[in-house]
Design an enzyme around this catalytic site. Structure first.
Site, PDB file in Angstrom:
ATOM      1  N   VAL A 185      13.711 -27.705 -22.824  1.00 29.95           N
ATOM      2  CA  VAL A 185      15.159 -27.834 -22.726  1.00 29.95           C
ATOM      3  C   VAL A 185      15.711 -26.966 -21.607  1.00 29.95           C
ATOM      4  O   VAL A 185      16.776 -27.240 -21.043  1.00 29.95           O
ATOM      5  CB  VAL A 185      15.811 -27.464 -24.083  1.00 29.95           C
ATOM      6  CG1 VAL A 185      15.621 -25.987 -24.405  1.00 29.95           C
ATOM      7  CG2 VAL A 185      17.281 -27.847 -24.127  1.00 29.95           C
ATOM      8  N   LYS A 186      14.988 -25.899 -21.249  1.00 27.19           N
ATOM      9  CA  LYS A 186      15.477 -24.964 -20.235  1.00 27.19           C
ATOM     10  C   LYS A 186      15.520 -25.568 -18.838  1.00 27.19           C
ATOM     11  O   LYS A 186      16.130 -24.987 -17.933  1.00 27.19           O
ATOM     12  CB  LYS A 186      14.612 -23.705 -20.234  1.00 27.19           C
ATOM     13  CG  LYS A 186      14.650 -22.915 -21.531  1.00 27.19           C
ATOM     14  CD  LYS A 186      16.007 -22.275 -21.769  1.00 27.19           C
ATOM     15  CE  LYS A 186      15.962 -21.392 -23.016  1.00 27.19           C
ATOM     16  NZ  LYS A 186      16.693 -20.154 -22.881  1.00 27.19           N
ATOM     17  N   ASP A 187      14.900 -26.721 -18.649  1.00 26.25           N
ATOM     18  CA  ASP A 187      15.035 -27.403 -17.357  1.00 26.25           C
ATOM     19  C   ASP A 187      16.509 -27.644 -17.032  1.00 26.25           C
ATOM     20  O   ASP A 187      16.934 -27.559 -15.878  1.00 26.25           O
ATOM     21  CB  ASP A 187      14.299 -28.739 -17.372  1.00 26.25           C
ATOM     22  CG  ASP A 187      12.795 -28.594 -17.271  1.00 26.25           C
ATOM     23  OD1 ASP A 187      12.300 -27.446 -17.297  1.00 26.25           O
ATOM     24  OD2 ASP A 187      12.105 -29.626 -17.161  1.00 26.25           O
TER      25      ASP A 187
END
Length: 306
Positions: free
Chosen positions: A45-47
């Site tokens: 999700v950190k993308d």
């Protein structure tokens, strides 16, 4: 078919997986929906955060073509920043406590980053301190500092949360998600609460975290758990926190792989356990949303999947 010219173009638009009582003890006519963020190109999700932080950095002039990005991270934010930095030819330095998985550190290095370790005993606070020292000593550096930066929740408010409403509408009963830096939870929760006022907000933490009144301590579930209260929760009406043991989280991480082919990290297993508990205490017909934050391959050395 979508044709892309950089991996950054593939960030977002992840699918949603629907769970019913076919495989798990979910009440009749209820469902758990998981946003499969582990399918982002950098595996988490950190993308979305990496893309947003660098984009905002360029807009505000904090980042130029000569900037070195420095960040304390458990790994996924570093991977995301390194992935997006490639497009802009930026240097990256990440400070990672020794306890976090070797795979994540290897991936960061594979993407061109310099990784500096700090002692496990100092936790993420030690990595933050070291990052600030580096930023003071390296010219033309930028320290986004996800743990304090309002762009962290903003990234998910503007990207992840609108996708969820577009895909699932406004009939969700509860949002249940892990809390690490707090950005994913706070940004998504705030957006959902504005559009679904009755939605319940449940944070997920491992044992050894402080949100549910516990004492800080060691835990093996990576990516969630806090040593201090995230600053993003002001004026956010959270209904409760679910504390999940390493054993519970790992058990359901294995079940998700074997029953559903979902190769996700242990924070996803923990989130699913919490979502399942929430669904069981709600009336039949409830709709519970959770997030599967990252992919399994960065935890294989931990022996979780055996």
């Amino acid at each position: 078919m979508m044709i892309i010219t950089t991996m950054q173009d593939a960030i977002g638009r992840t699918p949603v997986f629907k769970f019913t009582n076919k495989d798990y003890p979910i009440p009749l006519n209820s469902a758990i929906y998981a946003k499969l963020e582990h399918l982002n190109p950098g595996g988490s999700v950190k993308d979305r955060l990496g893309q947003y932080l660098i984009g905002e950095g360029f807009k505000t002039g904090k980042i130029t073509s000569k900037t070195t990005i420095i960040e304390p991270t458990a790994g996924n934010t570093g991977i995301a920043l390194a992935l997006v930095a490639i497009k802009h030819h930026l240097k990256t330095i990440f400070v990672v406590p020794e306890k976090f998985s070797t795979e994540k550190q290897q991936i960061m290095r594979a993407l061109g980053a310099l990784v500096i370790n700090t002692p496990t005993s100092e936790g993420i606070s030690g990595a933050i301190k070291k990052s600030k020292e580096l930023a003071e000593s390296i010219p033309d550096s930028y320290l986004p500092l996800q743990f304090e930066n309002p762009d962290n929740p903003a990234a998910y408010y503007h990207t992840l949360a609108p996708e969820i409403v577009q895909e699932l509408g406004t009939n969700l009963t509860s949002f249940v998600a892990g809390i690490g830096s707090g950005g994913t939870f706070a940004g998504t929760a705030r957006y959902l609460k504005e559009r679904i006022p009755a939605i319940r907000l449940i944070g997920v933490e491992p044992e050894g975290s402080i949100l549910n009144g516990g004492e800080p301590g060691p835990h093996e579930i990576e990516g969630i758990g806090v040593e201090f209260i995230p600053p993003f929760f002001e004026n956010l009406d959270i209904d409760g926190f679910e504390t999940i043991s390493d054993e519970e989280g790992f058990s359901y991480t294995r079940k998700l792989a074997k029953k559903n082919g979902l190769l996700v990290g242990s924070s996803s297993g923990a989130a699913f356990v919490a979502a399942l508990k929430e669904a069981q205490r709600l009336p039949e017909g409830s709709q519970v949303l959770t997030i599967f934050p990252d992919v399994a391959d960065r935890y294989l050395s931990k022996g979780i999947y055996l």
